[in-house]
Write an enzyme that holds these catalytic residues in place. Structure first.
Site, PDB file in Angstrom:
ATOM      1  N   SER A  16      58.488  -2.368 -51.063  1.00 51.42           N
ATOM      2  CA  SER A  16      59.222  -3.169 -52.125  1.00 51.42           C
ATOM      3  C   SER A  16      60.770  -2.838 -52.076  1.00 51.42           C
ATOM      4  O   SER A  16      61.397  -4.272 -52.083  1.00 51.42           O
ATOM      5  CB  SER A  16      58.619  -3.185 -53.332  1.00 51.42           C
ATOM      6  OG  SER A  16      57.382  -3.146 -53.561  1.00 51.42           O
ATOM      7  N   HIS A  89      48.465   1.712 -52.292  1.00 48.24           N
ATOM      8  CA  HIS A  89      47.505   2.387 -52.673  1.00 48.24           C
ATOM      9  C   HIS A  89      46.102   2.462 -52.214  1.00 48.24           C
ATOM     10  O   HIS A  89      45.766   1.168 -52.014  1.00 48.24           O
ATOM     11  CB  HIS A  89      47.385   2.380 -54.254  1.00 48.24           C
ATOM     12  CG  HIS A  89      48.344   3.419 -54.933  1.00 48.24           C
ATOM     13  ND1 HIS A  89      49.635   2.932 -55.401  1.00 48.24           N
ATOM     14  CD2 HIS A  89      48.207   4.625 -55.607  1.00 48.24           C
ATOM     15  CE1 HIS A  89      50.340   4.104 -55.879  1.00 48.24           C
ATOM     16  NE2 HIS A  89      49.435   4.882 -55.906  1.00 48.24           N
ATOM     17  N   SER A 406       4.520 -23.931 -15.121  1.00 48.60           N
ATOM     18  CA  SER A 406       5.276 -24.636 -14.207  1.00 48.60           C
ATOM     19  C   SER A 406       5.471 -26.031 -14.563  1.00 48.60           C
ATOM     20  O   SER A 406       4.509 -26.529 -15.187  1.00 48.60           O
ATOM     21  CB  SER A 406       4.357 -24.720 -12.839  1.00 48.60           C
ATOM     22  OG  SER A 406       5.058 -25.633 -11.691  1.00 48.60           O
ATOM     23  N   SER A 478       5.637 -15.751 -14.920  1.00 42.76           N
ATOM     24  CA  SER A 478       5.176 -14.512 -15.396  1.00 42.76           C
ATOM     25  C   SER A 478       4.046 -14.654 -16.475  1.00 42.76           C
ATOM     26  O   SER A 478       4.306 -14.458 -17.371  1.00 42.76           O
ATOM     27  CB  SER A 478       6.225 -13.848 -16.059  1.00 42.76           C
ATOM     28  OG  SER A 478       7.191 -14.643 -16.863  1.00 42.76           O
TER      29      SER A 478
END
Lengths: 571, 275
Positions: A16, A89, A406, A478
């Site tokens: 300040s 602070h 697919s 998969s």
């Protein structure tokens, strides 16, 4: 607009005082305020306290501390600044962060005669987290160390080392004695060894904040008003520009329309608005849009996210804990956010951390690095902010495993997704089953054992790509759950997301992009998944996409939402 | 003397205007907002911004806390503009205190507390308003310098200035943060006195004649007749007021008697619920 500079640092290091003196030396203090301070100081028998020009609360003057933020205007060499005085602070850290969150640059004050404390480091880290990369460190109170060059350079070296170790941009450092005005506006005669610029000069040399006009449009909706029979949507343009005729998409709803008119009271006929403007606009077709939707240019929309990876500051008394749920606000959208993990603590007191958040519903976001105002958020409870943070880009290196029949759309999605990820600067690799079978997996057939081997090889390769930091998109039928589980095991530490690309068989057959179903029906292909060979639908995929119901764009958005914030694995 | 704002001033005003409109629109999340209007230059600018934010139809009441000691010209201005702008004007007065003879002769702080703070508190309680816009500015006076854009008040309308809630960026708190009290919302907190006048010039906003010099004196800040003094000034147009503000070393509220009643007068008044 003025450049906003936050003054930070530990208590009693002279913040300040520095600001009061700066204003005073530039002749920018109002006489009656100065007189008030002067008579108070004379009565109290102390020297004129520059800090009191800012610390206006009775408690602040009595205790000689700053409790809350003050903003003051300052002009230097024809340039306008807003100086934000923040408290030092620990207990007022929330006020410091609030003040600094509005700054373009930071000045960190440090008492040159003291050791580097946590609070200094914390303030430095806060500035970094808030995205303030321009930092000037003032080594103050040089008069108390007899203007010693050696003390200054020793401290400078320590501070530079600290910034480097915390990966923060290198700050500019200068010596000063704020209460005497030394090196604020005028070069200090006591320090002939310092030939660098004064603080004021350093401030004047800070480049203006980058303009946001060239970015993609982002306008979080604040609400809407019906005027003259038209629904006017209102919000502030946070990035980019908005023009009549622009196609928009809104997130999270995904609704689209075109800007029909701009509505700015007192300015009929405006055709475009720039970043920073609070505006209204109407749409070509009436859409029901609520507060919280994020308006985006259709060509480059924000991300739709359900999970976030973020660096946060936390200012509440209660600890931030895994499993706790808070209210998250990003733009104007508010949703629930559960802390799924706290991955790193940057600060001993727990006020800086890296976390993963799980959202109660998807929202439109950006990464902080690409758009600050839509890439940051606050966390609150009972309507009060407890902390805030910035959204991190996905960590590269991941496997997005798309499984499905697919013709379900795996390859199409993979390509669209790759484009979006690359536009975000990520490196990507697509592993497509059809392509792999012409090379890596040539020689494998369609028996159950060969299919398993096909998946295993693909997983091993995907892992190598992911390890090298690439987002690896696997598009592979998969069919067997056990093989996919095995792929996840192979991925090991690498992130693995299973995405079920789901489409009814009849629909896949209708699409038949490669003419395979036709061949099957003619009996030219056997062992075909879904017809001769079983497909195990994933029981608990990371994402389930019905491609017969979703557009490609919408499906890509969902994947990005799952993936972009990176987490979901370790929670 | 320039009659136009410089490009830099225009850019600043545009940014301030946009932020204020954003704040006004954010406040619409609150149930039952209302706006305080004293007919002074600041709250008149705020009212103007609200007309812009809501396309000429302000969707909440505009409230005048009438101490009965206002300068007559202000009341005439109020009624004329309320009609012209189709405002839902509501007037609140602490008639019990007035009946009991309250005036600045009883003590300046006592008078402000009874006729302004108490009148406002009674009004809020009676109408159950949960958000109140006030046109305070941080450069006016030290305790206002500590204010937040959204600033909660408890059920007694008190301001906990020692323990203000965090506010980051421009994501403001919701009505839950003010609990059974109300939220003060300050859309022009970051404007300076000079900004106000530059904006008045740019937008041609109607203001009271009291602000312009007559016989070498003018009002720089307008309140109740007994407690508002004039300053020596020859500024009799908007342009000359602006030129005067560019060079003056005198604070804006130097003519406001209640500020001088105590070293921390405004802080004390404001903690108890004053604007």
């Amino acid at each position: 607009m003025s450049l906003r500079i936050a003054i930070c640092g530990h208590v009693d290091h002279g913040k300040s005082t520095l600001i009061g003196r700066l204003l005073n030396d530039c002749g920018q203090v109002k006489e009656d305020r100065a007189r008030k301070v002067q008579s108070f100081c004379e009565n109290a028998g102390r020297r004129f306290e520059y800090a009191f020009l800012l610390d206006g609360l009775a408690e602040e003057q009595e205790k000689g501390i700053t409790i809350d933020v003050t903003e003051v205007s300052w002009n230097f060499q024809g340039r306008e600044f807003t100086i934000i005085d923040t408290p030092g602070h620990r207990e007022f850290l929330k006020n410091m962060v609030g003040g600094a969150s509005r700054a373009d640059a930071g000045v960190l004050l440090f008492d040159v005669g003291s050791e580097i404390q946590d609070q200094f480091k914390r303030h430095a880290a806060m500035l970094g987290l808030l995205g303030i990369s321009r930092v000037i460190v003032v080594l103050n109170k040089m008069d108390l160390v007899d203007w010693s060059e050696d003390v200054f350079f020793a401290r400078e070296r320590e501070i530079l080392e600290f910034f480097a170790s915390a990966s923060m941009p290198r700050p500019v450092i200068l010596p000063a004695a704020a209460w005497m005005g030394a090196n604020l506006i005028h070069q200090a005669a006591e320090m002939p060894w310092y030939r660098g610029p004064t603080l004021a000069q350093l401030c004047a040399d800070i480049p203006p904040p980058k303009t946001l006009g060239s970015m993609a449009l982002r306008i979080p909706l604040q609400g809407s008003y019906v005027r003259g029979g038209k629904e006017i949507f209102v919000g502030r343009v946070e990035a980019g520009s908005l023009k009549v005729g622009d196609p928009l998409v809104f997130l999270p709803s995904g609704k689209k329309s075109v800007v029909a008119s701009l509505e700015i009271f007192g300015e009929p006929g405006r055709r475009s608005a720039e970043a920073g403007e609070s505006i209204g606009f109407t749409l070509g077709e009436p859409l029901a849009l609520k507060r919280g939707e994020l308006g985006c240019g259709e060509a480059a929309p924000a991300l739709l996210a359900r999970q976030l990876r973020a660096d946060i500051f936390w200012l509440a008394k209660e600890k931030l804990e895994k499993g706790a749920t808070y209210q998250l606000r990003c733009g104007t959208k508010e949703v629930g956010a559960t802390v799924s993990s706290v991955t790193e603590l940057f600060d001993s007191s727990g006020c800086l951390a890296r976390v993963n958040l799980q959202l109660s519903e998807p929202i439109g976001i950006d990464h902080f690095a690409s758009c600050e105002s839509t890439g940051r958020f606050i966390l609150s409870k009972e309507g009060q902010a407890l902390g805030g943070g910035r959204i991190l880009a996905p960590e590269a290196g991941a496997i997005l495993w798309m499984t499905g029949l697919s013709g379900a759309g795996k390859s199409t999605l993979a390509e669209a997704l790759e484009k979006r990820l690359q536009s975000q600067g990520l490196r990507t690799k697509i592993l497509d089953g059809d392509v792999l079978r012409t090379g890596l997996c040539r020689g494998l057939g369609f028996s159950d054992a060969d299919r398993s081997e096909n998946v295993r090889r693909t997983a091993e390769v995907a892992k190598l790509f992911a390890e090298s930091g690439m987002v690896t998109i696997v598009a592979l039928i998969s069919p067997f759950a056990a093989d996919r589980d095995n792929a996840r095991l192979i991925a090991g530490k690498e992130k693995f997301l299973e995405i079920f690309v789901d489409c009814p068989l009849s629909q896949c057959e209708k699409r038949d992009p490669k003419g395979l179903y036709k061949k099957v029906r003619k009996g030219e292909i056997s062992h075909f998944t879904g017809i001769h060979s079983r497909y195990d639908a994933p029981g608990a995929p990371d994402l389930h996409l019905r491609t017969d119901k979703l557009s490609i764009d919408a499906a890509v958005q969902e994947i990005l939402g799952l993936f972009s914030p990176d987490e979901g694995l370790e929670c | 003397m320039s009659h136009f704002n410089s490009p830099r001033e225009e850019a600043r005003l545009k940014a301030l205007e946009s932020e204020s409109i954003y704040i006004l629109r954010e406040a619409m999340k609150f149930p039952r907002p209302a706006m305080l209007w004293s007919m002074g230059k600041d709250s008149s600018v705020m009212l103007w911004l609200a007309r812009k934010a809501f396309f000429g139809e302000i969707p909440f009441p505009v409230v005048h806390i009438d101490t009965s000691f206002k300068i007559p010209e202000m009341i005439e201005f109020r009624d004329r503009k309320a009609k012209e702008w189709n405002l839902d004007l509501q007037i609140s007065q602490n008639s019990a205190a007035l009946k009991a003879g309250m005036s600045s002769a009883c003590g300046k702080l006592e008078c402000c507390t009874a006729l302004k703070t108490q009148a406002l508190k009674d009004f809020l309680a009676e109408k159950n308003y949960k958000a109140i816009f006030t046109a305070i500015r941080s450069d006016e006076e030290a305790s206002r310098g500590k204010e937040r854009i959204f600033s909660p008040r408890n059920s007694q309308a008190q301001w906990a200035y020692e323990e203000q809630i965090p506010q980051f960026w421009d994501m403001y708190p919701s009505d839950k943060a003010s609990g059974d009290g109300h939220m003060r919302i300050h859309p022009i907190l970051r404007w300076t006195e000079l900004d106000i006048w530059l904006y008045i010039r740019r937008e041609q906003i109607p203001v009271l004649d009291l602000y312009f010099s007559k016989n070498g004196e003018r009002y720089r800040s307008v309140g109740c007749a007994p407690c508002t003094g004039t300053v020596r000034s020859s500024a009799n147009t908007i342009d000359s007021v602006i030129e005067e503000l560019r060079v003056t070393k005198v604070g804006e509220r130097a003519g406001r008697a209640q500020d001088q009643a105590d070293r921390y007068a405004m802080q004390k008044l404001r903690k108890a619920g004053y604007m």
